[in-house]
Design a protein around this motif. Structure first.
Motif, PDB file in Angstrom:
ATOM      1  N   VAL A   8       0.869  -1.177   0.000  1.00  0.00           N
ATOM      2  CA  VAL A   8       0.000   0.000   0.000  1.00  0.00           C
ATOM      3  C   VAL A   8       0.904   1.224   0.000  1.00  0.00           C
ATOM      4  CG1 VAL A   8      -1.896   1.219   1.098  1.00  0.00           C
ATOM      5  CG2 VAL A   8      -1.747  -1.274   1.302  1.00  0.00           C
ATOM      6  N   ILE A   9       0.936   1.930  -1.116  1.00  0.00           N
ATOM      7  CA  ILE A   9       1.819   3.080  -1.274  1.00  0.00           C
ATOM      8  C   ILE A   9       1.262   4.264  -0.483  1.00  0.00           C
ATOM      9  CG2 ILE A   9       2.832   4.677  -2.943  1.00  0.00           C
ATOM     10  CD1 ILE A   9       2.445   2.536  -5.079  1.00  0.00           C
ATOM     11  N   GLU A  10       2.114   4.924   0.273  1.00  0.00           N
ATOM     12  CA  GLU A  10       1.690   6.134   0.967  1.00  0.00           C
ATOM     13  C   GLU A  10       1.301   7.207  -0.056  1.00  0.00           C
ATOM     14  OE1 GLU A  10       1.660   7.148   4.440  1.00  0.00           O
ATOM     15  OE2 GLU A  10       1.624   4.973   4.702  1.00  0.00           O
ATOM     16  N   PRO A  11       0.176   7.907   0.153  1.00  0.00           N
ATOM     17  CA  PRO A  11      -0.189   8.986  -0.781  1.00  0.00           C
ATOM     18  C   PRO A  11       0.814  10.133  -0.725  1.00  0.00           C
ATOM     19  CG  PRO A  11      -2.029   8.393   0.676  1.00  0.00           C
ATOM     20  CD  PRO A  11      -0.807   7.737   1.228  1.00  0.00           C
ATOM     21  N   ALA A  12       0.809  10.921  -1.768  1.00  0.00           N
ATOM     22  CA  ALA A  12       1.662  12.102  -1.813  1.00  0.00           C
ATOM     23  C   ALA A  12       0.974  13.273  -1.129  1.00  0.00           C
ATOM     24  CB  ALA A  12       1.983  12.457  -3.264  1.00  0.00           C
ATOM     25  N   VAL A  13       1.753  14.300  -0.845  1.00  0.00           N
ATOM     26  CA  VAL A  13       1.241  15.540  -0.273  1.00  0.00           C
ATOM     27  C   VAL A  13       1.151  16.572  -1.391  1.00  0.00           C
ATOM     28  CG1 VAL A  13       1.673  17.403   1.376  1.00  0.00           C
ATOM     29  CG2 VAL A  13       2.235  15.036   1.987  1.00  0.00           C
ATOM     30  N   GLY A  14       0.007  17.245  -1.498  1.00  0.00           N
ATOM     31  CA  GLY A  14      -0.133  18.254  -2.547  1.00  0.00           C
ATOM     32  C   GLY A  14      -1.569  18.683  -2.719  1.00  0.00           C
ATOM     33  N   ARG A  15      -1.843  19.273  -3.872  1.00  0.00           N
ATOM     34  CA  ARG A  15      -3.163  19.806  -4.171  1.00  0.00           C
ATOM     35  C   ARG A  15      -4.146  18.657  -4.372  1.00  0.00           C
ATOM     36  NH1 ARG A  15      -5.066  24.651  -6.513  1.00  0.00           N
ATOM     37  NH2 ARG A  15      -7.344  24.602  -6.370  1.00  0.00           N
ATOM     38  N   LEU A  16      -5.284  18.742  -3.694  1.00  0.00           N
ATOM     39  CA  LEU A  16      -6.351  17.767  -3.837  1.00  0.00           C
ATOM     40  C   LEU A  16      -7.460  18.400  -4.669  1.00  0.00           C
ATOM     41  CD1 LEU A  16      -6.280  16.568  -0.115  1.00  0.00           C
ATOM     42  CD2 LEU A  16      -5.096  15.560  -2.066  1.00  0.00           C
ATOM     43  N   THR A  17      -8.676  17.900  -4.591  1.00  0.00           N
ATOM     44  CA  THR A  17      -9.760  18.535  -5.333  1.00  0.00           C
ATOM     45  C   THR A  17     -10.161  19.834  -4.656  1.00  0.00           C
ATOM     46  OG1 THR A  17     -11.337  17.175  -4.112  1.00  0.00           O
ATOM     47  CG2 THR A  17     -10.652  16.403  -6.282  1.00  0.00           C
ATOM     48  N   GLY A  18     -10.740  20.731  -5.438  1.00  0.00           N
ATOM     49  CA  GLY A  18     -11.142  22.022  -4.883  1.00  0.00           C
ATOM     50  C   GLY A  18      -9.930  22.818  -4.445  1.00  0.00           C
ATOM     51  N   VAL A  19     -10.055  23.464  -3.290  1.00  0.00           N
ATOM     52  CA  VAL A  19      -8.965  24.297  -2.780  1.00  0.00           C
ATOM     53  C   VAL A  19      -8.141  23.557  -1.742  1.00  0.00           C
ATOM     54  CG1 VAL A  19     -10.236  26.427  -3.210  1.00  0.00           C
ATOM     55  CG2 VAL A  19     -10.464  25.289  -0.994  1.00  0.00           C
ATOM     56  N   ASP A  20      -8.453  22.306  -1.472  1.00  0.00           N
ATOM     57  CA  ASP A  20      -7.792  21.565  -0.397  1.00  0.00           C
ATOM     58  C   ASP A  20      -6.391  21.129  -0.805  1.00  0.00           C
ATOM     59  OD1 ASP A  20     -10.057  21.838   1.100  1.00  0.00           O
ATOM     60  OD2 ASP A  20     -10.870  19.872   0.599  1.00  0.00           O
ATOM     61  N   THR A  21      -5.508  21.123   0.195  1.00  0.00           N
ATOM     62  CA  THR A  21      -4.136  20.650   0.034  1.00  0.00           C
ATOM     63  C   THR A  21      -3.783  19.798   1.238  1.00  0.00           C
ATOM     64  OG1 THR A  21      -3.493  22.620  -1.213  1.00  0.00           O
ATOM     65  CG2 THR A  21      -1.729  21.340  -0.223  1.00  0.00           C
ATOM     66  N   GLY A  22      -3.066  18.713   1.004  1.00  0.00           N
ATOM     67  CA  GLY A  22      -2.655  17.859   2.112  1.00  0.00           C
ATOM     68  C   GLY A  22      -2.229  16.497   1.622  1.00  0.00           C
ATOM     69  N   LYS A  23      -2.096  15.551   2.538  1.00  0.00           N
ATOM     70  CA  LYS A  23      -1.718  14.192   2.183  1.00  0.00           C
ATOM     71  C   LYS A  23      -2.947  13.446   1.680  1.00  0.00           C
ATOM     72  CE  LYS A  23       1.013  10.283   3.727  1.00  0.00           C
ATOM     73  NZ  LYS A  23       1.892   9.734   4.774  1.00  0.00           N
ATOM     74  N   GLY A  24      -2.796  12.775   0.556  1.00  0.00           N
ATOM     75  CA  GLY A  24      -3.912  12.074  -0.049  1.00  0.00           C
ATOM     76  C   GLY A  24      -3.882  12.119  -1.560  1.00  0.00           C
ATOM     77  N   ARG A  25      -2.934  12.858  -2.107  1.00  0.00           N
ATOM     78  CA  ARG A  25      -2.810  12.994  -3.555  1.00  0.00           C
ATOM     79  C   ARG A  25      -2.211  11.709  -4.141  1.00  0.00           C
ATOM     80  NH1 ARG A  25      -2.148  17.324  -7.208  1.00  0.00           N
ATOM     81  NH2 ARG A  25      -0.709  16.904  -8.923  1.00  0.00           N
ATOM     82  N   LEU A  26      -2.703  11.291  -5.294  1.00  0.00           N
ATOM     83  CA  LEU A  26      -2.135  10.131  -5.969  1.00  0.00           C
ATOM     84  C   LEU A  26      -0.706  10.448  -6.388  1.00  0.00           C
ATOM     85  CD1 LEU A  26      -2.966   7.264  -7.098  1.00  0.00           C
ATOM     86  CD2 LEU A  26      -3.119   8.411  -9.321  1.00  0.00           C
ATOM     87  N   PRO A  27       0.267   9.580  -6.041  1.00  0.00           N
ATOM     88  CA  PRO A  27       1.633   9.804  -6.525  1.00  0.00           C
ATOM     89  C   PRO A  27       1.674   9.872  -8.043  1.00  0.00           C
ATOM     90  CG  PRO A  27       1.590   8.104  -4.819  1.00  0.00           C
ATOM     91  CD  PRO A  27       0.156   8.389  -5.176  1.00  0.00           C
ATOM     92  N   GLU A  28       2.733  10.449  -8.563  1.00  0.00           N
ATOM     93  CA  GLU A  28       2.855  10.596 -10.008  1.00  0.00           C
ATOM     94  C   GLU A  28       2.860   9.223 -10.688  1.00  0.00           C
ATOM     95  OE1 GLU A  28       2.635  13.427 -11.791  1.00  0.00           O
ATOM     96  OE2 GLU A  28       2.143  14.222  -9.808  1.00  0.00           O
TER      97      GLU A  28
END
Length: 402
Positions: free
Chosen positions: A144-164
């Motif tokens: 289970v790959i740890e998610p990346a940190v960055g821009r999510l949907t909308g204006v939210d930012t944090g851990k949960g972004r799909l890695p490249e």
């Protein structure tokens, strides 16, 4: 040779569009890919797209082509299953063995390595239910790959972004590259810390003392550890390489900053691999303004002071019993003799010794080394890709952790 068979599962998140790039990389590198989306995923990317890119039929239902028993055959014949993105809902179903569509049935019948690349909002990822499901999947041997940190949907930012996608592909490639007998996830449940890159010690606002390290070996170690199921903290010093999928990256500049980050991350680590080129010295003083050239005057000598010896410190004061410490020795002459002396001096368990120079090792895609152990054994690693050396290091670490 038959093409390796990969099942690409896609669940219903906005990051589903990124899976098209992952699919392209898999097919172009010679893999036979069957895309199995969920119904929700088709709201983001249609079945026609998946079918056109993969060259295979796409369905979400167990009732299509029943005579071929797809809910069993797809998983049985796969060499790898990767789910990207994996939503919180999909992770929950996989952890609890639910099978209400073709993808979840495939996950139950697969006997090959399984990789999940989660993507969701930070609150969903951090929820105790999701963390418990992730722990369950990892305990069963899934990556289970740890998610990346960055821009999510909308204006939210944090851990949960799909890695490249390129980095997810590297994880998949590393999992498949290991032989059938070696595909065990032998670092599952382990936390490892890897340092990479080269520290820079500032002289003034525009100049620094540095070295030629690019971080390629440390990043190869981080990628290999992720593919073997570990939770990875990568302490990166001035590297411009893309973040490895699944690694928590801590960026530092100087040796003092690297020491602080490594000591903090090592507090609950099972293993620490110090692959970074850490400066032994730093300028005693820092010029607040740019040091000027003065006509008719020679520059003032630069006085150096010692930097902290991070490897010796964490080897002498281990954060937990059984912690394995690995160092690197970059030598230019008397390589093995200097390496053996350094191993005794530093007190680590393993020391990777290699010869470096202007056109050796630093910045190269390949490496050659000898891994010296505190018990007197020596493991030569012939010239080859840096990921081969990375796997040798983790083989030796895993054996000691076991």
């Amino acid at each position: 040779m038959d093409k390796p068979k990969v099942v690409l599962g896609v669940s219903g998140g906005i990051a589903a569009y990124k899976a098209c790039e992952l699919l392209r990389r898999l097919t172009e590198s010679g893999h036979e890919v069957r895309v199995v989306p969920t119904d929700s995923a088709l709201h983001f990317v249609g079945a026609a797209t998946w079918s056109a890119l993969s060259g295979n039929p796409v369905t979400t239902e167990v009732w299509d082509s029943v005579h071929e028993v797809p809910h069993v055959r797809i998983g049985q014949s796969a060499d790898l299953v990767v789910v990207a993105p994996a939503t919180a809902d999909l992770l929950a179903k996989a952890a609890h063995g639910l099978a209400d569509d073709l993808l979840t049935n495939t996950l139950l019948t697969a006997r090959c390595p399984v990789v999940f690349a989660p993507a969701m909002h930070t609150e969903m990822w951090e929820h105790p239910a999701t963390q418990e499901n992730v722990a369950t999947l990892r305990r069963r041997g899934a990556v289970v790959i740890e998610p990346a940190v960055g821009r999510l949907t909308g204006v939210d930012t944090g851990k949960g972004r799909l890695p490249e996608p390129g980095e997810i592909f590297e994880v998949c490639r590393r999992v498949l590259a290991r032989g059938i007998e070696e595909r065990r996830i032998d670092l599952a449940g382990r936390h490892v810390v890897v340092s990479a890159g080269g520290t820079r010690e500032p002289l003034d606002p525009v100049r620094f003392l540095g070295n030629r390290s690019t971080g390629k070996q440390g990043y190869a170690l981080a990628r290999a550890a992720v593919a073997r199921g570990a939770r990875v903290t990568l302490v990166s010093a001035n590297s411009e390489l893309p973040d490895p999928a699944g690694a928590d990256v801590v960026r530092v500049g100087t040796a003092v900053q690297l020491r602080e980050a490594v000591v903090k991350a090592a507090a609950d680590a099972d293993a620490v691999v110090m692959a970074a080129a850490v400066a032994d010295f730093r300028p005693a003083t820092y010029a607040e303004g740019k040091i000027k050239k003065r006509d008719g005057h020679e520059p003032d000598p630069i006085v150096l002071v010692r930097n902290p010896d991070v490897l010796a410190e964490i080897s002498a004061d281990r954060a937990r019993p059984g912690q394995v410490i690995v160092g690197f020795a970059a030598e230019t002459d008397d390589v093995l003799a200097n390496g053996r002396a350094k191993l005794a001096r530093k007190g680590c368990d393993l020391l990777v010794v290699n010869e470096v120079g202007e056109h050796k090792t630093f910045g190269s895609e390949a490496n050659e080394a000898v891994v010296l152990a505190a018990d007197g054994t020596e493991t030569p690693v012939p010239y080859g890709p840096k990921e081969a050396l990375a796997d040798t290091v983790w083989d030796l670490v895993a054996g000691r952790l076991a």
